[in-house]
Write a protein that holds these residues in place. Sequence first.
Motif, PDB file in Angstrom:
ATOM      1  N   ARG A   1       0.845  -1.214   0.000  1.00 20.91           N
ATOM      2  CA  ARG A   1       0.000   0.000   0.000  1.00 20.91           C
ATOM      3  C   ARG A   1       0.873   1.255   0.000  1.00 20.91           C
ATOM      4  N   GLU A   2       1.929   1.244   0.829  1.00 18.78           N
ATOM      5  CA  GLU A   2       2.845   2.383   0.892  1.00 18.78           C
ATOM      6  C   GLU A   2       3.471   2.634  -0.483  1.00 18.78           C
ATOM      7  N   LEU A   3       3.910   1.581  -1.148  1.00 22.66           N
ATOM      8  CA  LEU A   3       4.526   1.716  -2.466  1.00 22.66           C
ATOM      9  C   LEU A   3       3.521   2.175  -3.519  1.00 22.66           C
ATOM     10  N   ALA A   4       2.286   1.723  -3.426  1.00 20.06           N
ATOM     11  CA  ALA A   4       1.251   2.147  -4.378  1.00 20.06           C
ATOM     12  C   ALA A   4       0.945   3.634  -4.232  1.00 20.06           C
ATOM     13  N   LYS A   5       1.037   4.155  -3.015  1.00 24.91           N
ATOM     14  CA  LYS A   5       0.762   5.573  -2.772  1.00 24.91           C
ATOM     15  C   LYS A   5       1.909   6.473  -3.228  1.00 24.91           C
ATOM     16  N   ASP A   6       3.096   5.899  -3.416  1.00 23.50           N
ATOM     17  CA  ASP A   6       4.272   6.690  -3.782  1.00 23.50           C
ATOM     18  C   ASP A   6       4.988   6.049  -4.977  1.00 23.50           C
ATOM     19  N   PRO A   7       4.446   6.200  -6.197  1.00 27.47           N
ATOM     20  CA  PRO A   7       5.041   5.572  -7.376  1.00 27.47           C
ATOM     21  C   PRO A   7       6.498   5.973  -7.630  1.00 27.47           C
ATOM     22  N   ALA A   8       6.921   7.118  -7.126  1.00 30.17           N
ATOM     23  CA  ALA A   8       8.309   7.552  -7.326  1.00 30.17           C
ATOM     24  C   ALA A   8       9.308   6.596  -6.675  1.00 30.17           C
ATOM     25  N   ARG A   9       8.855   5.792  -5.736  1.00 30.12           N
ATOM     26  CA  ARG A   9       9.758   4.809  -5.097  1.00 30.12           C
ATOM     27  C   ARG A   9      10.185   3.720  -6.069  1.00 30.12           C
ATOM     28  N   GLY A  10       9.405   3.503  -7.159  1.00 29.66           N
ATOM     29  CA  GLY A  10       9.881   2.632  -8.222  1.00 29.66           C
ATOM     30  C   GLY A  10       9.187   1.299  -8.419  1.00 29.66           C
ATOM     31  N   LEU A  11       8.197   0.944  -7.582  1.00 25.68           N
ATOM     32  CA  LEU A  11       7.473  -0.300  -7.833  1.00 25.68           C
ATOM     33  C   LEU A  11       6.512  -0.071  -8.996  1.00 25.68           C
ATOM     34  N   LEU A  12       6.692  -0.827 -10.081  1.00 25.50           N
ATOM     35  CA  LEU A  12       5.869  -0.652 -11.274  1.00 25.50           C
ATOM     36  C   LEU A  12       4.590  -1.478 -11.212  1.00 25.50           C
ATOM     37  N   SER A  13       4.693  -2.688 -10.694  1.00 24.10           N
ATOM     38  CA  SER A  13       3.545  -3.586 -10.643  1.00 24.10           C
ATOM     39  C   SER A  13       3.865  -4.727  -9.702  1.00 24.10           C
ATOM     40  N   ARG A  14       2.797  -5.442  -9.291  1.00 28.88           N
ATOM     41  CA  ARG A  14       2.992  -6.604  -8.439  1.00 28.88           C
ATOM     42  C   ARG A  14       1.860  -7.579  -8.645  1.00 28.88           C
ATOM     43  N   VAL A  15       2.160  -8.851  -8.389  1.00 29.39           N
ATOM     44  CA  VAL A  15       1.173  -9.920  -8.475  1.00 29.39           C
ATOM     45  C   VAL A  15       1.272 -10.717  -7.189  1.00 29.39           C
TER      46      VAL A  15
END
Length: 169
Positions: free
Chosen positions: A43-57
């Motif tokens: 959730r934290e990564l989804a709220k801050d796309p600049a951190r670099g997570l592009l997608s997840r499954v």
Amino acid sequence: MVSRTTADAKGDVVVLLIGMRINRFRAVHLWLPVMLAMFRMLRELAKDPARGLLSRVLLSASPRTYYVVQYWESKEKLYAYATAPDAFHHTAWAAINGKERSGQLRGQVGIWHETYIVPEGSYEAIYGDMPAFGLAAAHGQVPLRRRGRYAKDRFAYRSPQEAAAEKTG
């Protein structure tokens, strides 16, 4: 929707597999916080796309084993998140390390991760009648004909910047 597509990835692809294994179902007080921490980090990564997570499954390998396939913008962004003192990962990792040192987690819950840096020319993908998924969700989706009908053609694809680098290098 185009019937057959491929991922529009260019350059290196960064893939992180991270997960947990419940070794003792009755130790809910130990494995549930590990699982919830992963959801909180996502959730934290989804709220801050600049951190670099592009997608997840999110996946399950069995009733005991749960993991996440993550696609990252770069290994530098992955390392930056993993070591950022302001990220929840820092807090979660400190808690897990403390429980491991005290022996609380031993035999109760397993945790693991694997990281892969895959150079262009070493990955290919095909999706039939699928919305963007996996690598295509991370990098976009293009009609299969743009990268080649056969796997060998998709492996041979070079993005313009990589092709230019190969010519000068």
